[in-house]
Design a protein around this motif. Sequence first.
Motif, short mmCIF file in Angstrom:
data_model
loop_
_atom_site.label_atom_id
_atom_site.label_comp_id
_atom_site.label_asym_id
_atom_site.label_seq_id
_atom_site.Cartn_x
_atom_site.Cartn_y
_atom_site.Cartn_z
N GLU A 181 0.83 -1.21 0.00
CA GLU A 181 0.00 0.00 0.00
C GLU A 181 0.86 1.26 0.00
O GLU A 181 0.55 2.24 -0.68
CB GLU A 181 -0.93 -0.02 1.21
CG GLU A 181 -2.05 -1.04 1.14
CD GLU A 181 -2.96 -0.82 -0.05
OE1 GLU A 181 -3.30 0.34 -0.35
OE2 GLU A 181 -3.33 -1.81 -0.71
N ARG B 271 2.31 1.68 -3.48
CA ARG B 271 1.32 2.20 -4.42
C ARG B 271 1.08 3.68 -4.21
O ARG B 271 0.81 4.43 -5.15
CB ARG B 271 0.01 1.43 -4.28
CG ARG B 271 0.08 -0.01 -4.74
CD ARG B 271 -1.25 -0.70 -4.68
NE ARG B 271 -2.19 -0.12 -5.62
CZ ARG B 271 -3.42 -0.58 -5.84
NH1 ARG B 271 -3.87 -1.61 -5.13
NH2 ARG B 271 -4.20 -0.01 -6.71
N ALA B 272 1.18 4.12 -2.95
CA ALA B 272 1.00 5.55 -2.67
C ALA B 272 2.10 6.38 -3.31
O ALA B 272 1.89 7.57 -3.60
CB ALA B 272 0.99 5.78 -1.16
N ASP C 173 3.15 6.08 -6.30
CA ASP C 173 2.75 6.35 -7.68
C ASP C 173 3.95 6.39 -8.62
O ASP C 173 4.09 7.30 -9.45
CB ASP C 173 1.97 7.66 -7.76
CG ASP C 173 1.19 7.81 -9.06
OD1 ASP C 173 0.92 6.78 -9.70
OD2 ASP C 173 0.89 8.94 -9.46
N GLU D 92 -3.46 3.03 5.96
CA GLU D 92 -4.65 3.68 5.41
C GLU D 92 -5.01 4.94 6.19
O GLU D 92 -5.39 5.96 5.61
CB GLU D 92 -5.82 2.69 5.41
CG GLU D 92 -5.59 1.49 4.49
CD GLU D 92 -6.64 0.42 4.68
OE1 GLU D 92 -7.54 0.61 5.53
OE2 GLU D 92 -6.56 -0.63 4.00
N LEU E 71 -5.66 6.63 2.67
CA LEU E 71 -5.96 5.77 1.53
C LEU E 71 -7.27 5.04 1.74
O LEU E 71 -7.68 4.77 2.87
CB LEU E 71 -4.83 4.74 1.33
CG LEU E 71 -3.42 5.29 1.11
CD1 LEU E 71 -2.42 4.13 1.02
CD2 LEU E 71 -3.37 6.14 -0.14
N LEU F 71 -13.05 -0.02 -1.14
CA LEU F 71 -13.19 -0.14 -2.59
C LEU F 71 -14.17 -1.24 -2.96
O LEU F 71 -14.94 -1.11 -3.92
CB LEU F 71 -11.81 -0.41 -3.21
CG LEU F 71 -10.77 0.69 -3.02
CD1 LEU F 71 -9.42 0.26 -3.60
CD2 LEU F 71 -11.21 1.99 -3.65
N ASN G 191 -7.78 11.95 -3.49
CA ASN G 191 -7.03 10.70 -3.39
C ASN G 191 -7.97 9.51 -3.41
O ASN G 191 -7.65 8.46 -3.98
CB ASN G 191 -6.19 10.69 -2.11
CG ASN G 191 -5.02 11.64 -2.17
OD1 ASN G 191 -4.61 12.06 -3.25
ND2 ASN G 191 -4.47 11.99 -1.02
N PHE G 192 -9.14 9.66 -2.77
CA PHE G 192 -10.13 8.59 -2.78
C PHE G 192 -10.58 8.28 -4.21
O PHE G 192 -10.68 7.12 -4.61
CB PHE G 192 -11.32 8.98 -1.91
CG PHE G 192 -12.53 8.10 -2.08
CD1 PHE G 192 -12.52 6.79 -1.64
CD2 PHE G 192 -13.68 8.58 -2.69
CE1 PHE G 192 -13.63 5.97 -1.81
CE2 PHE G 192 -14.79 7.78 -2.86
CZ PHE G 192 -14.76 6.47 -2.41
N ARG H 118 -8.89 8.79 -6.91
CA ARG H 118 -7.78 8.15 -7.61
C ARG H 118 -7.67 6.67 -7.22
O ARG H 118 -7.35 5.83 -8.06
CB ARG H 118 -6.48 8.88 -7.29
CG ARG H 118 -6.40 10.27 -7.92
CD ARG H 118 -5.23 11.06 -7.40
NE ARG H 118 -5.15 12.38 -8.02
CZ ARG H 118 -4.36 13.36 -7.60
NH1 ARG H 118 -3.56 13.15 -6.55
NH2 ARG H 118 -4.35 14.52 -8.20
N ASP H 119 -7.93 6.38 -5.94
CA ASP H 119 -7.91 4.98 -5.51
C ASP H 119 -8.99 4.17 -6.23
O ASP H 119 -8.76 3.03 -6.66
CB ASP H 119 -8.10 4.88 -3.99
CG ASP H 119 -6.91 5.43 -3.22
OD1 ASP H 119 -5.81 5.48 -3.81
OD2 ASP H 119 -7.08 5.81 -2.05
N HIS I 197 -8.63 1.08 -8.85
CA HIS I 197 -9.33 -0.19 -8.66
C HIS I 197 -10.12 -0.57 -9.91
O HIS I 197 -10.15 -1.75 -10.31
CB HIS I 197 -10.27 -0.06 -7.46
CG HIS I 197 -10.83 -1.37 -6.98
ND1 HIS I 197 -10.05 -2.34 -6.38
CD2 HIS I 197 -12.09 -1.87 -7.02
CE1 HIS I 197 -10.81 -3.38 -6.06
NE2 HIS I 197 -12.05 -3.11 -6.46
#
Length: 565
Positions: free
Chosen positions: A213, A216-217, A219, A246, A251, A257, A288-289, A291-292, A296
């Motif tokens: 995680e 992934r943050a 990027d 998170e 995140l 998700l 950011n949400f 983008r998450d 997904h």
Amino acid sequence: MSYQVIARKWRPQKFADVTGQEVLTRTLQNALEYDRLHHAYLFSGARGVGKTTTARLVAKGLNCHRFDKPTATPCHTTDETACASCREISEGRSMDVLEIDAASNTGVDNVRDVIIGSVAIAPARDRYKVFIIDEVHMLSGPAFNALLKTIEEPTSRGVFIMATTDAHKVPETISSRCQLFEFRTIATTKIAERLRLIADAEEISISDEAIREIARAGDGSMRDAQSAFDQVISFAGKEIKTGDVEKALGLAGADVLARVVNGIAENNPAQALAIVDDIVMRGHNLRNFCRDVLGHLRDLLVVKVSGDVKLIDAAATQANALKQQADLFSESDLVRFFHSLSETESTLKDAANPRYQVEVGLVKLMEMRRLAPIGDLISRIAALEDALRSGKPPAEFKTSSRADAAKIPPAPNVRKVESVSADATAEGSAGGHAAHADSMLDQIKRKLEQKKRRLLIAALEGAVRAHLEADEFLVEFAPESKHFRDTLARTENAKALREACAEVCGREIAIRFTINDTSEVSQAASPAEEEKRAKQRARQAAAQDPAVQQVLRAFGAEIVDVKLQ
């Protein structure tokens, strides 16, 4: 301040430590090893992928005192026996390696004073004088012009290494005189491997899922991922769980998700609003949400299209969950969702109230499942047209979408219309010839249907009579149906009709179109008036057509004009 952030403490000290840029580092190492040095290099790429770090390693390789020539294996600054040149370059205080921030020194005077004025001066101690110019694209036009001649013909002991995040802003006169190295964004798996190495060395207990995680943050940026790791450590200490990541980074976790996806699949807007409320209450960034969720949706689409979990950065358990979620949607659904949410995400930057935008954006995704693809609508209209011509009710229509709860309403009852009949060619054998002509006309229509020439079928059904006479197929129209005759008489349409007749009869058949001149309407009306009346009749017929009425209701439309063919 004694504490050193992870990004600085774990900055690579040798080429092998530069993560995700193996091709570039190998090329530079070979250039140093075999003395194939260029006088100017341009490093381009996203932030935090190793441009400045690699520039320093090249400078160390050029000037390392352990060797009497450039080397691909300079000193490590963590080594107590490291030479003074390598230590000073790593610490940014070498007299012969000048690091210049072009963002702060954009003018031509800065270039003259710092670079042009000193490039001709021999190095104070090292073999080469190296100029590392960071964010070089920020230089002004006159500054680039002043720098051009120096880069084109530098001294034998001068090397320029320029770094930029916007290579297209560097003038071609500069870039064409440099060796270009494009640094790529770093794969999440490679960032996770580096973070695991750091965690083990720092004696930090963290699960692989939490490491993933954080990676992934980042990027694609190693520095961003390391800064995020620092933030999580400050929040959770030496024992880090996925929930801590998170919370610290804001995140959206896998469970959130999954709730979003299930809400879309079940067409449950209340759940979407509850998710946004939960995100806001926890103080997470809504952009950011978004983008998450976009990431997904991308993973779902990859799983749906390829079925290859290696193309996504997910654990085995997550991959199985993604497969189950992907089965809830069609590929077109996921593509529409992605584009719609991308528009929502782009508007959040300037939105007066981001929460409203996100809530409406998620509800919009659920409403989109009720929309049928345009291909399905066209197929449905074609089926209704066929039903109108044949007088038979259309078969049940199924959409290509998986949104079973959002099916298009069944087609309304269709008006039964009389099909065109064919007359006998001779009075003495009216029954037999009529049956044969009827059969032949139906076969011709089927051939045209196979060729997807539905317009020709409709034009044939506009005839008052159609019969076979020797080797000639005669089609007769009333004056008000003259437009049908004109449609069939077009070269490409007449050719298609002749081919269909030949396939049915087994021989070449001539085509002849005639107009019945006994109509009172044609005798009383001019051609312009006749066309006007035909348009009025066509408009009235279209307005009464159930299929047209359904389209008008669905789209809130109206009939503006009718085109006669």
